[in-house]
Scaffold this motif. Structure first.
Motif, PDB file in Angstrom:
ATOM      1  N   VAL A  16       8.633  -0.815   6.869  1.00 55.06           N
ATOM      2  CA  VAL A  16       9.291  -2.109   7.084  1.00 55.06           C
ATOM      3  C   VAL A  16       8.329  -3.076   7.768  1.00 55.06           C
ATOM      4  CG1 VAL A  16      11.200  -3.312   8.209  1.00 55.06           C
ATOM      5  CG2 VAL A  16      11.590  -1.079   7.163  1.00 55.06           C
ATOM      6  N   ARG A  17       7.633  -2.599   8.788  1.00 56.33           N
ATOM      7  CA  ARG A  17       6.661  -3.459   9.481  1.00 56.33           C
ATOM      8  C   ARG A  17       5.488  -3.814   8.578  1.00 56.33           C
ATOM      9  NH1 ARG A  17       5.762  -2.401  15.911  1.00 56.33           N
ATOM     10  NH2 ARG A  17       7.762  -3.252  16.571  1.00 56.33           N
ATOM     11  N   LEU A  18       5.074  -2.863   7.774  1.00 54.45           N
ATOM     12  CA  LEU A  18       3.995  -3.116   6.822  1.00 54.45           C
ATOM     13  C   LEU A  18       4.370  -4.264   5.889  1.00 54.45           C
ATOM     14  CD1 LEU A  18       1.266  -2.173   5.517  1.00 54.45           C
ATOM     15  CD2 LEU A  18       2.680  -0.722   4.023  1.00 54.45           C
ATOM     16  N   ILE A  19       5.577  -4.257   5.388  1.00 53.54           N
ATOM     17  CA  ILE A  19       6.039  -5.324   4.499  1.00 53.54           C
ATOM     18  C   ILE A  19       6.122  -6.638   5.254  1.00 53.54           C
ATOM     19  CG2 ILE A  19       8.041  -6.126   3.167  1.00 53.54           C
ATOM     20  CD1 ILE A  19       8.453  -3.176   2.328  1.00 53.54           C
ATOM     21  N   GLN A  20       6.558  -6.587   6.506  1.00 56.01           N
ATOM     22  CA  GLN A  20       6.617  -7.808   7.321  1.00 56.01           C
ATOM     23  C   GLN A  20       5.253  -8.480   7.464  1.00 56.01           C
ATOM     24  OE1 GLN A  20       8.759  -6.148  10.907  1.00 56.01           O
ATOM     25  NE2 GLN A  20       9.559  -8.240  10.896  1.00 56.01           N
ATOM     26  N   VAL A  21       4.220  -7.676   7.716  1.00 57.30           N
ATOM     27  CA  VAL A  21       2.922  -8.259   8.052  1.00 57.30           C
ATOM     28  C   VAL A  21       1.981  -8.415   6.866  1.00 57.30           C
ATOM     29  CG1 VAL A  21       3.049  -7.352  10.411  1.00 57.30           C
ATOM     30  CG2 VAL A  21       1.832  -6.038   8.679  1.00 57.30           C
ATOM     31  N   LYS A  22       2.174  -7.592   5.831  1.00 56.07           N
ATOM     32  CA  LYS A  22       1.203  -7.590   4.735  1.00 56.07           C
ATOM     33  C   LYS A  22       1.801  -8.000   3.389  1.00 56.07           C
ATOM     34  CE  LYS A  22      -2.669  -4.612   3.258  1.00 56.07           C
ATOM     35  NZ  LYS A  22      -3.763  -5.421   3.806  1.00 56.07           N
ATOM     36  N   PHE A  23       3.107  -7.810   3.234  1.00 55.14           N
ATOM     37  CA  PHE A  23       3.766  -8.140   1.963  1.00 55.14           C
ATOM     38  C   PHE A  23       5.047  -8.942   2.204  1.00 55.14           C
ATOM     39  CE2 PHE A  23       1.479  -4.125   1.438  1.00 55.14           C
ATOM     40  CZ  PHE A  23       0.664  -4.410   0.339  1.00 55.14           C
ATOM     41  N   PRO A  24       4.953 -10.070   2.887  1.00 52.89           N
ATOM     42  CA  PRO A  24       6.169 -10.814   3.259  1.00 52.89           C
ATOM     43  C   PRO A  24       6.997 -11.285   2.062  1.00 52.89           C
ATOM     44  CG  PRO A  24       4.188 -12.121   3.679  1.00 52.89           C
ATOM     45  CD  PRO A  24       3.732 -10.742   3.386  1.00 52.89           C
ATOM     46  N   THR A  25       6.378 -11.464   0.901  1.00 52.38           N
ATOM     47  CA  THR A  25       7.145 -11.904  -0.273  1.00 52.38           C
ATOM     48  C   THR A  25       8.120 -10.830  -0.748  1.00 52.38           C
ATOM     49  OG1 THR A  25       5.432 -11.129  -1.812  1.00 52.38           O
ATOM     50  CG2 THR A  25       5.292 -13.423  -1.050  1.00 52.38           C
ATOM     51  N   LEU A  26       7.949  -9.591  -0.286  1.00 51.05           N
ATOM     52  CA  LEU A  26       8.833  -8.504  -0.699  1.00 51.05           C
ATOM     53  C   LEU A  26       9.984  -8.265   0.270  1.00 51.05           C
ATOM     54  CD1 LEU A  26       6.213  -5.876  -1.983  1.00 51.05           C
ATOM     55  CD2 LEU A  26       7.472  -7.597  -3.286  1.00 51.05           C
ATOM     56  N   GLU A  44      -1.139   0.541  -1.812  1.00 57.36           N
ATOM     57  CA  GLU A  44      -1.598   0.369  -3.189  1.00 57.36           C
ATOM     58  C   GLU A  44      -0.423   0.070  -4.124  1.00 57.36           C
ATOM     59  OE1 GLU A  44      -3.806   2.957  -6.741  1.00 57.36           O
ATOM     60  OE2 GLU A  44      -3.625   3.779  -4.719  1.00 57.36           O
ATOM     61  N   PHE A  45       0.685   0.772  -3.921  1.00 56.78           N
ATOM     62  CA  PHE A  45       1.836   0.577  -4.790  1.00 56.78           C
ATOM     63  C   PHE A  45       2.504  -0.778  -4.537  1.00 56.78           C
ATOM     64  CE2 PHE A  45       5.974   1.237  -6.666  1.00 56.78           C
ATOM     65  CZ  PHE A  45       5.668   1.990  -7.793  1.00 56.78           C
ATOM     66  N   LEU A  46       2.607  -1.174  -3.274  1.00 56.87           N
ATOM     67  CA  LEU A  46       3.221  -2.466  -2.955  1.00 56.87           C
ATOM     68  C   LEU A  46       2.403  -3.628  -3.514  1.00 56.87           C
ATOM     69  CD1 LEU A  46       4.526  -1.906   0.693  1.00 56.87           C
ATOM     70  CD2 LEU A  46       5.895  -2.220  -1.377  1.00 56.87           C
ATOM     71  N   GLU A  70       4.019  -6.451  -5.722  1.00 53.70           N
ATOM     72  CA  GLU A  70       3.853  -7.863  -5.381  1.00 53.70           C
ATOM     73  C   GLU A  70       3.236  -8.642  -6.539  1.00 53.70           C
ATOM     74  OE1 GLU A  70       2.756  -9.981  -1.267  1.00 53.70           O
ATOM     75  OE2 GLU A  70       1.045  -8.973  -2.195  1.00 53.70           O
ATOM     76  N   ASN A  71       2.347  -8.006  -7.291  1.00 53.08           N
ATOM     77  CA  ASN A  71       1.708  -8.663  -8.440  1.00 53.08           C
ATOM     78  C   ASN A  71       2.550  -8.566  -9.712  1.00 53.08           C
ATOM     79  OD1 ASN A  71      -0.540  -9.339  -6.887  1.00 53.08           O
ATOM     80  ND2 ASN A  71      -1.586  -7.415  -7.364  1.00 53.08           N
ATOM     81  N   ASP A  72       3.782  -8.060  -9.551  1.00 49.86           N
ATOM     82  CA  ASP A  72       4.726  -7.953 -10.666  1.00 49.86           C
ATOM     83  C   ASP A  72       4.199  -7.049 -11.782  1.00 49.86           C
ATOM     84  OD1 ASP A  72       7.255  -8.517 -11.648  1.00 49.86           O
ATOM     85  OD2 ASP A  72       6.568 -10.207 -12.854  1.00 49.86           O
ATOM     86  N   GLU A  73       3.480  -5.997 -11.381  1.00 43.87           N
ATOM     87  CA  GLU A  73       2.947  -5.046 -12.354  1.00 43.87           C
ATOM     88  C   GLU A  73       3.898  -3.882 -12.614  1.00 43.87           C
ATOM     89  OE1 GLU A  73      -0.990  -3.765 -11.300  1.00 43.87           O
ATOM     90  OE2 GLU A  73      -1.556  -5.756 -10.597  1.00 43.87           O
ATOM     91  N   MET A  74       4.928  -3.737 -11.762  1.00 46.26           N
ATOM     92  CA  MET A  74       5.872  -2.633 -11.904  1.00 46.26           C
ATOM     93  C   MET A  74       7.164  -3.149 -12.525  1.00 46.26           C
ATOM     94  SD  MET A  74       4.030  -0.209 -10.866  1.00 46.26           S
ATOM     95  CE  MET A  74       5.316   0.978 -11.211  1.00 46.26           C
ATOM     96  N   LYS A  75       7.456  -2.732 -13.721  1.00 43.42           N
ATOM     97  CA  LYS A  75       8.639  -3.186 -14.435  1.00 43.42           C
ATOM     98  C   LYS A  75       9.673  -2.057 -14.522  1.00 43.42           C
ATOM     99  CE  LYS A  75       6.601  -7.114 -15.567  1.00 43.42           C
ATOM    100  NZ  LYS A  75       7.019  -8.412 -14.994  1.00 43.42           N
TER     101      LYS A  75
END
Length: 462
Positions: free
Chosen positions: A146-156, A279-281, A285-290
């Protein structure tokens, strides 16, 4: 945004022990560590308390700040919340009842296995899944993620499930059960036996809540050793309280695929170990996972079994729990109905306390409050990064050339700290040797560049 605030951290750096080896700086997945004056320095808003630095420190300079077990004595009713993986730490010849009895011997008056609320939360997952279009949904089970997403992947952040985790539901259930029996709420203390630093952080500084329903966290490694000693010395009594066995889904919930397997009719993926998660996030984030509906993301390899405070080998722990799960699924007396009965009478109360508040982003790349100035700094950062050697050697005291460039534009570092830049300047007679040495001493401390300390040894080698 909450950029002017800092995170609470359970991981603490002891400067008196640190030797400035840079192992932690190299291992940190969010580049939250620098070396200054020969000591590791933590950048608060980058750290997600994953514990990778703790794993690699060769001298024990990184510690986990937890509650002392004596703190339970402030309460008349002392509840221990025990995750299923705790029983997986013990040798095979020690029974679950012996483990629980040892916890009573150590001063607790109630023992609850955390995963008794798993059946309840699976139902809530299903309802949440049906009501949202934000796919893939991301579990909030692992506080580091959760913290990782907060600081590195906020768009998620909109993809995070705003639901409490089993630990919170079981704590609420335990409290409610005692208060309904007439116990004064102030006499109740709830303590979690934690396998990691991130869970401590989630209790001390919960996201989406003002205050945790849990009063403290006890280091699992510490309690394991106390319990094992107690069992080996002989239990003084056999406590009469009965503990219902967990069902198969509950036993493996904190292991990799524990959550993902509950999404039977949807595409759910489980990723463990924080570098794999990052790596997966990036792909998400790049919309590569459908076509992915749910993501179970865990910072530790083998999930909670690989927590930094787990005393036993994670692979053996996983093997024990999966064997236990198979056994429970084969025993008819541990039917699903019986498992749910322990918590179902508080279901209405739990549903009323189901959700957490929206989670906010914490940018680690905010270069300036003024947008034009921030854009100018960003361009300068890219320009500086292109000039750097891109070897990520760490000699400048930064984990990478890119993080070094970022620190330079934020006036936290000087480009002369790069040893390659120093050599170029020395060749052009724009930097003398003493100045170069002084720069290195500011990063690595005096001892590593003391010409007298290794003089005789070097003379033999060179």
């Amino acid at each position: 945004m909450m950029d002017n605030q800092t995170f609470y951290h359970a991981l603490k750096f002891r400067e008196d022990i640190c030797i400035g080896c840079s192992h932690c700086m190299t291992a940190c997945p969010t580049e939250a560590i620098r070396v200054k004056n020969g000591k590791a320095k933590l950048i608060d808003n980058r750290c997600v308390d994953c514990g990778e630095c703790y794993r690699v420190c060769p001298v024990g300079a990184i510690i986990v700040e937890q509650d002392d077990i004596e703190s339970i004595n402030k309460f008349v009713h002392r509840i221990a919340l025990v995750p299923a993986i705790f029983s997986g730490q013990f040798p095979d010849n020690i029974t679950r009842d012996e483990i629980f009895n040892s916890i009573y011997e150590l001063g607790f008056t109630e023992v609850y296995e955390v995963e008794h609320s798993v059946d309840f939360i699976i139902d809530q997952y299903t309802k949440y899944f049906e009501k949202t279009n934000a796919k893939p949904l991301i579990s909030t089970f692992c506080p580091s993620v959760v913290r990782l997403i907060q600081v590195k992947f906020p768009t998620l952040i909109p993809h995070l499930m705003l639901l409490k985790v089993p630990l919170d539901y079981t704590a609420l259930h335990a409290r409610k059960t005692l208060t309904d029996s007439g116990v004064n709420p102030e006499d109740i203390g709830v303590f979690y036996i934690t396998p990691c630093a991130a869970k401590i952080v989630a209790i001390k500084s919960p996201l989406g809540e003002d205050k945790s329903v849990i009063d403290g966290a006890i280091n699992m490694n510490y309690l394991y050793n106390k319990s094992l000693k107690c069992i080996k010395n002989g239990l003084s009594s056999n406590h009469s309280q009965k503990h219902k066995a967990l069902n198969k889904e509950s036993i493996v919930w904190s292991l990799t695929n524990g959550e993902a397997d509950s999404f039977k009719s949807s595409r759910a993926l489980a990723i463990d170990e924080i570098s794999n998660v990052i790596e997966f996030l990036e792909k998400v984030e790049n919309d590569e996972m459908k076509g992915v509906d749910f993501l179970e993301l865990r910072a530790c390899d083998e999930s909670c079994a690989g927590g930094i405070l787990c005393p036993s080998n994670r692979f053996l722990t996983v093997e024990k729990l999966r064997k236990r799960a198979v056994y429970c699924s084969e025993v008819k007396s541990t039917s699903k109905t019986e498992q749910k009965s322990n918590i179902s009478f508080n279901q209405k109360f739990l549903q009323d306390n189901l959700s957490i508040s929206p989670i906010e982003a914490r940018s680690i790349m905010k270069l300036d409050d003024n947008i034009p100035e921030a854009m100018s700094k960003l361009k300068r950062m890219f320009d500086i990064n292109r000039m750097l050697p891109q070897v990520d050697c760490g000699i400048c005291g930064n984990p990478s050339c890119q993080s070094f460039a970022e620190d330079i534009v934020q006036s936290k570092a000087n480009i002369k700290q790069c040893v390659f830049v120093q050599k170029i300047l020395e060749q052009n007679e724009k930097l003398d040797i003493q100045e170069s040495v002084d720069i290195m001493r500011d990063i690595w401390g005096f001892n590593k560049l003391d010409r007298n300390s290794l003089r005789d040894e070097l003379n033999d080698v060179v």
